[in-house]
Design an enzyme around this catalytic site. Structure first.
Site, PDB file in Angstrom:
ATOM      1  N   CYS A 179      39.972   3.338   4.117  1.00  0.00           N
ATOM      2  CA  CYS A 179      39.016   4.339   3.645  1.00  0.00           C
ATOM      3  C   CYS A 179      39.741   5.592   3.168  1.00  0.00           C
ATOM      4  O   CYS A 179      39.284   6.262   2.237  1.00  0.00           O
ATOM      5  CB  CYS A 179      38.017   4.673   4.753  1.00  0.00           C
ATOM      6  SG  CYS A 179      38.808   5.113   6.314  1.00  0.00           S
ATOM      7  N   HIS A 233      36.951   7.649  10.211  1.00  0.00           N
ATOM      8  CA  HIS A 233      36.610   7.131   8.885  1.00  0.00           C
ATOM      9  C   HIS A 233      36.652   8.279   7.879  1.00  0.00           C
ATOM     10  O   HIS A 233      36.204   9.397   8.170  1.00  0.00           O
ATOM     11  CB  HIS A 233      35.210   6.521   8.919  1.00  0.00           C
ATOM     12  CG  HIS A 233      34.729   6.036   7.583  1.00  0.00           C
ATOM     13  ND1 HIS A 233      35.338   4.997   6.909  1.00  0.00           N
ATOM     14  CD2 HIS A 233      33.700   6.459   6.788  1.00  0.00           C
ATOM     15  CE1 HIS A 233      34.709   4.794   5.766  1.00  0.00           C
ATOM     16  NE2 HIS A 233      33.720   5.669   5.671  1.00  0.00           N
TER      17      HIS A 233
END
Length: 1333
Positions: free
Chosen positions: A177, A460
């Site tokens: 990510c 994330h």
């Protein structure tokens, strides 16, 4: 058919709603996140064609027909769905829709593209007052209904689909990510994207797969032109030199930005883009020190690509409120005074000075890193600061340029030799040289916010990016792209709604901005994205190439979507083995073409002609041929298989025949029967013949059918059906149908048709039933016999003598005599009939029953009193022990009736009845794990360390006999004999047949094998008795091990269990050694060597009994240690202690009693520790710890020394350590070792990594928790200085320590996993560094 009001043809019978069933269809639109939780309902007549269904759905949801797909679904998940054929004229009823029930459908993308919205109906779609209801008649809205697309109020902005945002997402490979966020930011930067497009790749100079700029070009082109929702980044990461493991490593996005820019600069050398990164992202600042007495200044010019901003100043409890505040703190100078004074070159002395940073030039693209990751020196862990920090949409940087007004005429010089730019010049002149002082504005606008959600351990990343095309903010969260607002950006400030304080970060949101990118607002420099007609020629070619590849992928997906994939089986006509493969055939291919594909797939070209093969429907689980496809050679496979499905409930079989044979017709509804012919004379069962029958046939008709197939007379025929395991049913009612008798798809029957009198005997008493019962329960086992060591002849002769006295077993056993290596001796035994062995075994047991236990006592006594120069049998037994043992045998015959008793019996059988034991007999739970690598050491006579006398009982339990007699009664009997003295195996299941077997290579030279056919209902006790003649010792003196996969062995010890848990072709290993009695446990003894590289060394297997004292077990270990381990010890020279994994624990005192003071269990393990002197441990109140001195001045650890404490006092520990080391008491510092023994730690880390001198007064409290013996204590002299190492010494020491720790296998288990360094490899994949951690 009649025309409807819409001039469409509808079924005539649908004119009245009541006359035709209706189908309720519930459709979930999964293409749009806004409507994914909504449902569309259609109420259709059952005769509606599938083609019309698609038209109705399109009209209902406002999509163009043909731009979407419908899949079967269960209403909850879109997985494992089946597509519906859009062009089919089948009715929805024929397609499997069920009237009166809810039929769930998923509306999905077609070929990865979003459904096309019908523009002309856009206005009508928003009108929710009246909605068209689709029923039989009329077809236009006659009934009111609420709109299915009910708008919902979201706290976060509505997530829009790709077609509405116009942007493509990036697929997260696993933990990439951070990469996706950076790539999307670069893609949305016009200046970077345009410059990248202008660079042209020369294929002749470099492999395209290894070219980072080229793969970025391809990715950007796909992001701009692809019709997919999201695209892969694997080609980009492959150009980095990364393998699949890198996808599972999470890295810092700022670190990736730096590394990627470095890699691009390397790749762009000597090109037009060589200085692109510097032109866009590089700024300059001055690092200066200014004397406060004379104004003399030393300076250095540094460049930067990003500005790191501290969230919370060091030592402060309050964070900066905004980015502006953090920027001011960044350039705030500090005063060097006191001990930190600066040596001024002009004053020639140390003076007070001002040290700081001054911005000279800001880049076009300004990157700010908010340093949210910090290190907490209290907990010694990384932490994330979630404090609130605001940032403006427009940032004026002019206030940060040369903020200090310097008008001093003093000249300056630089003393920093490593500076990029250095010299002597006036400060104002420096400012003018490098600042943006050209009259232009320094106003920046925010366009990218990289957000981190999570903690310092992991999380994330996603990016919020403003498009310069329409000034709209978008969230790029991996494959999801959505439109967001300025309010959503403010949510990334972090913090909580309350006031800022020391603990505000702990309760704040973990989702906050981490990296900010601003662009200078300069109309002369601000670029727009290149339009398609402005692309360079090589980019136009690349766009065309990627478009063609995407079209090719689309066509391939279409083929895949229309390909039937089904399991294919085939019995090879010559090899006679069942082959398995997967048949992939397009749904439009005919059956004839599919046969040809299967024929080639199974590689039958050289074995049989193509016209001798056909495909039939097959059920592999039941081995059942469901049907054949006569006359359907030209039928498409999609129709035959019921459509394209992800899984099929049946398989296909490629059936073959000989050229002179004809294929049999298999009709649906038939059942397959495998017929085995039984011959009572030879007691044999023939291989099966396949016959097909119908469930409505009678038994009489079935016999006629079998008679035709087998040419046996139907009049005398007896047919037995095996319905399930051991359920043998005689079909003796001629008028009953096969269905009534329990026939199913695939069946097995046995047929006997002789004229013998056996057919007049009651079925359950007949020879046929006994033969079939035996056939159903017989298994084949492969038994590995132990190698015969010197002295085995004497042992065998003794066994024959005792067995002969008991039951005349001398004759068969006589043949065993002779050379051990002579296979003939084993074959001679094998030639004896099984019946003779039965009778001999029965005679022996009857005689034992008549004579009580005297013969067994004699046998045991004779066996134990053999004298041998090698002390072959039970050499540890003294004469006194033997006398005591014989007394027990005479006075307590019950002990020998339960001669073989497993350690697990006492634990598992305490309240288990004999019925329960039979129920549990098929499980594997009774098998005891045996460590094959640490197998018992064989003695010279072939027996192992388990061959010790039972005299232990008298010594261990004098005065305690009542205690463990009761345990025997409570735990139930599990002995080899029941109360009458008869063997349990005698009852009825005695079938045992054996023959020599030659094992495959690698099974051990000289290893003898038997192939045994045995009734699996026989008990382990009876099975062992049958093996006695082949092993050469009584069953009480060998053990049975079951061999599992990877040659893992488990000992089978419960004698009353049957062999029902065994199956065909299982392997069994026989090992010599006395089996356990009641209350006994097998114990593995390891030597504890505290100062050796491998502190845990296996010695032997021993047997400890319940009620035995530790001293008695030590007495029994002494002779075994002498013989097997060459350890000549006295009883006071060693101790036993608890072993937990590799950690030494509680010291067992001589008076402790097993099961009373010490818990003991199956496969127990203990440490044996040899003492240097007299045993110091006398009481359970004492505590034994292992101490080790750390000498920091020499960078070495001393050997372990044991310290015995009278209490848990820290003061006493320090006194003892001072006593053994000579360190003054006040200078002693100690720390508890971490991990498993010996708590190895690198000497480079021990000085600072351990928790030295904990502030506690006792050892049994936090953070020490030393409550048991065996803890490791490191100690040092606090006045001793740490050795100073050169870089070379440190590197050399690091290599040695790494090698040492790797060899011992002792890693610092408490240490967190180290992060793998982020690298981009410009010359392909990295070489594996063996020294890398």
């Amino acid at each position: 058919m009649v025309p409807s009001e819409e001039n469409q043809l509808v079924p005539k019978e649908a004119e009245c709603a009541a006359e035709e069933p209706r189908v309720l269809c519930i459709i979930q639109d999964t293409t749009n996140a806004r409507t994914v939780n909504e449902r569309v309902t259609l109420n259709l007549p059952a005769s509606t064609p599938l083609r019309q269904l698609f038209q109705d759905v399109a009209a209902k949801v406002g999509y163009e027909n043909g731009s979407f797909e419908l899949l079967w679904g269960n209403g909850d998940s879109a997985t494992d769905t089946t597509p519906i054929d859009q062009n089919s004229d089948k009715t929805i009823l024929d397609a499997g829709f069920e009237p009166g029930k809810k039929n769930f459908l998923h509306l999905t993308d077609k070929d990865g593209e979003q459904p096309h919205v019908m523009q002309e109906e856009a206005g009508a779609a928003e009108d929710g007052a009246q909605e068209r209801f689709i029923g039989p008649l009329p077809r236009e809205g006659s009934m009111a209904c609420t709109n299915d697309y009910v708008s919902q109020s979201y706290s976060y902005s509505s997530v829009l689909s790709k077609s509405e945002t116009g942007y493509v997402g990036l697929v997260n490979q696993a933990m990439t990510c951070y990469l996706n966020s950076l790539l999307q930011t670069l893609f949305m930067t016009p200046e970077f994207r345009n410059a990248l497009y202008k660079w042209e790749f020369e294929e002749s100079e470099e492999d395209p797969e290894r070219s980072i700029p080229y793969q970025l070009q391809r990715l950007f082109v796909l992001l701009q032109t692809s019709k997919k929702r999201a695209i892969e980044t694997t080609d980009v990461t492959r150009s980095f030199g990364w393998d699949s493991s890198e996808a599972w490593q999470q890295h810092d996005v700022q670190e990736l930005c730096r590394v990627m820019f470095d890699a691009l600069e390397q790749k762009w050398k000597q090109t037009e883009q060589a200085d692109l990164i510097n032109q866009l992202y590089q700024g300059k600042l001055k690092d200066y020190v200014r004397c406060l007495e004379c104004g003399y200044e030393g300076w250095r010019i540094d460049t930067y690509l990003d500005i790191p901003l501290v969230i919370r100043p060091y030592g402060s409890s309050q964070a900066f409120a905004s980015v502006e505040e953090a920027l001011h703190a960044f350039i705030q100078p500090e005063i060097l005074d006191g001990p930190n004074q600066y040596f001024c070159e002009r004053c020639k002395k140390k003076c007070d000075a001002r040290k700081g940073l001054r911005f000279l030039h800001f880049p076009y693209l300004l990157t700010l890193q908010l340093k949210r990751f910090d290190f907490d020196y209290t907990t010694m862990h990384r932490i994330k600061l979630n404090d609130r920090m605001t940032f403006p949409e427009e940032l004026d940087m002019s206030v940060f340029i040369d903020v200090e007004d310097e008008k001093s005429p003093q000249t300056e010089s630089c003393t920093d030799s490593g500076a990029e730019n250095e010299g002597s010049c006036h400060s104002d002149q420096m400012s003018n040289d490098f600042s943006n002082d050209d009259g232009s504005s320094l106003l920046y606008e925010l366009f990218s916010v990289m957000v981190h959600s999570g903690s310092a351990a992991g999380g994330h990343y996603y990016a919020c990016i403003k498009s310069f095309s329409d000034d709209q903010w978008y969230s790029f969260n991996d494959q999801h792209v959505s439109k967001i607002t300025q309010e959503d950006i403010k949510k990334t400030y972090g913090g909580s709604s309350g006031s800022r304080g020391y603990y505000s970060s702990a309760f704040a949101s973990s989702t906050n901005a981490y990296m900010l990118i601003y662009r200078l607002k300069d109309p002369t420099r601000n670029a727009k994205f290149l339009e398609a007609h402005e692309y360079p020629e090589h980019i136009k070619q690349l766009v065309q190439k990627e478009r063609e590849l995407e079209e090719q992928e689309k066509r391939q997906r279409e083929i895949e979507r229309n390909t039937c994939k089904i399991k294919l089986f085939c019995m090879h006509p010559t090899k006679q083995i069942m082959m398995e493969n997967k048949l992939e055939v397009h749904k439009d291919r005919t059956l004839k073409e599919a046969v040809e594909i299967a024929y080639k797939l199974m590689d039958l070209e050289e074995a049989i002609p193509l016209d001798c093969c056909r495909l039939v429907k097959y059920d592999e689980f039941h081995d059942y041929l469901e049907r054949s496809y006569e006359g359907e050679e030209d039928t498409p496979m999609g129709l035959l298989l019921g459509g394209v499905k992800s899984t099929y409930m049946f398989d296909l079989l490629l059936e073959t025949r000989r050229p002179d044979q004809v294929f049999q017709c298999y009709k649906p509804g038939e059942v397959m029967v495998k017929v085995h012919i039984v011959d009572l004379k030879t007691e044999s069962v023939a291989p099966p013949i396949s016959v097909r029958a119908y469930l409505n046939q009678t038994v009489s008709e079935f016999k006629q059918l079998i008679s035709k197939a087998t040419h046996l007379p139907a009049e005398t025929m007896r047919v037995v059906l095996e319905r399930c395991y051991n359920d043998l049913r005689l079909l003796n009612v001629s008028s009953k149908t096969l269905k009534a008798e329990g026939f199913f798809r695939s069946n097995k029957v046995f047929v006997e048709s002789s004229e013998s009198l056996d057919r007049h005997v009651t079925y359950t008493d007949s020879q046929l039933w006994k033969l079939l019962d035996r056939h159903a329960n017989t298994i084949r086992l492969y038994v590995s016999l132990p190698e015969q060591a010197p002295g085995s002849q004497l042992r065998r002769a003794l066994y024959q003598k005792s067995a002969g006295a008991a039951g005349n077993l001398e004759e068969p056993c006589e043949r065993v005599k002779g050379p051990v290596g002579n296979m003939k001796s084993v074959e001679a035994i094998l030639e004896e009939s099984t019946e003779k062995l039965k009778s001999l075994s029965l005679q022996q047991q009857q005689q034992e029953g008549d004579n009580g236990d005297s013969s067994k006592s004699t046998e045991a006594s004779d066996f134990e009193n053999i004298e041998s120069p090698l002390n072959e049998i039970d050499s540890s037994a003294s004469a006194e022990n033997r006398e005591l043992d014989n007394q027990i045998q005479i006075s307590d015959p019950e002990n020998l009736q339960s001669e073989e008793r497993s350690d697990s019996d006492v634990n598992n059988d305490r309240s288990t009845s004999s019925v329960d034991s039979d129920i549990l007999s098929s499980s594997h739970s009774s098998d005891t794990l045996c460590n094959v690598d640490n197998a018992p050491l064989p003695l010279a006579n072939g027996l192992d360390s388990h061959s010790i006398t039972s005299s232990r009982r008298s010594k261990a339990n004098q005065g305690k006999k009542e205690t463990w007699d009761t345990a025997e009664e409570d735990s139930g009997t599990d002995s080899e004999y029941d109360e009458s003295g008869k063997s349990r195996g005698e009852a009825q299941y005695m079938y045992f047949k054996s023959e020599p077997y030659t094992a495959e290579e690698g099974s051990g030279e000289g290893q003898k094998w038997l192939m045994v056919h045995v009734d699996k209902r026989i008990t382990l006790s009876a099975f062992k008795q049958h093996l006695e003649p082949f092993v050469g010792v009584p069953s009480s003196h060998f053990k049975v091990f079951r061999v599992y996969a990877s040659n893992q062995e488990f000992e089978s010890v419960r004698l009353n269990e049957t062999l029902s848990s065994f199956s065909d072709d299982n392997k069994i290993t026989i090992r010599l050694g006395r089996a356990l009695k009641k209350g006994e446990y097998r114990v593995k003894v390891y030597q504890l060597l505290v100062n050796e590289p491998e502190p845990c060394k296996f010695l032997l297997d021993a047997v400890f009994a319940k009620g035995m004292t530790v001293r008695q077990s030590k007495e029994e270990l002494l002779p075994q240690l002498r013989e097997q381990c060459a350890l000549d010890l006295t009883i006071d020279r060693f101790r036993l202690r608890k072993k937990t994994w590799k950690n030494p624990g509680t010291v067992f005192l001589d008076y402790h009693i097993y099961e009373e003071d010490i818990n003991i269990s199956s496969n127990w393990e203990v440490f044996l520790e040899i003492l240097d002197g007299v045993e110091k441990m006398k009481s359970m109140s004492q505590l034994a710890v292992l101490s080790r001195r750390w000498r920091p001045s020499e960078m070495k650890l001393d050997s372990f020394q044991e310290v015995v404490l009278e209490s848990s006092s820290v003061e006493e520990l320090k006194e003892k350590l001072s006593e053994i080391s000579g360190i003054p008491l006040e200078n002693i510092e100690f720390a508890k070792g971490r991990g498993t023994f010996p708590c190895d730690i690198s000497i480079l880390e021990i000085h600072q990594d351990l928790d030295w001198n904990p502030k506690v007064s006792t050892l049994n409290v936090w953070p020490l928790y030393i409550c048991d013996d065996g803890a490791v204590i490191f100690y040092r002299d606090k006045t001793e200085e740490l050795m100073e190492l050169t870089d070379e010494q440190r590197n050399e020491l690091m290599k040695k320590e790494s090698s040492r720790l790797q060899k011992t296998g002792h890693r610092v288990t408490y240490s967190p996993r180290k992060e793998k360094a982020l690298k981009i490899y410009l010359d392909g994949a990295p070489n594996k560094d063996l020294t890398q951690d």
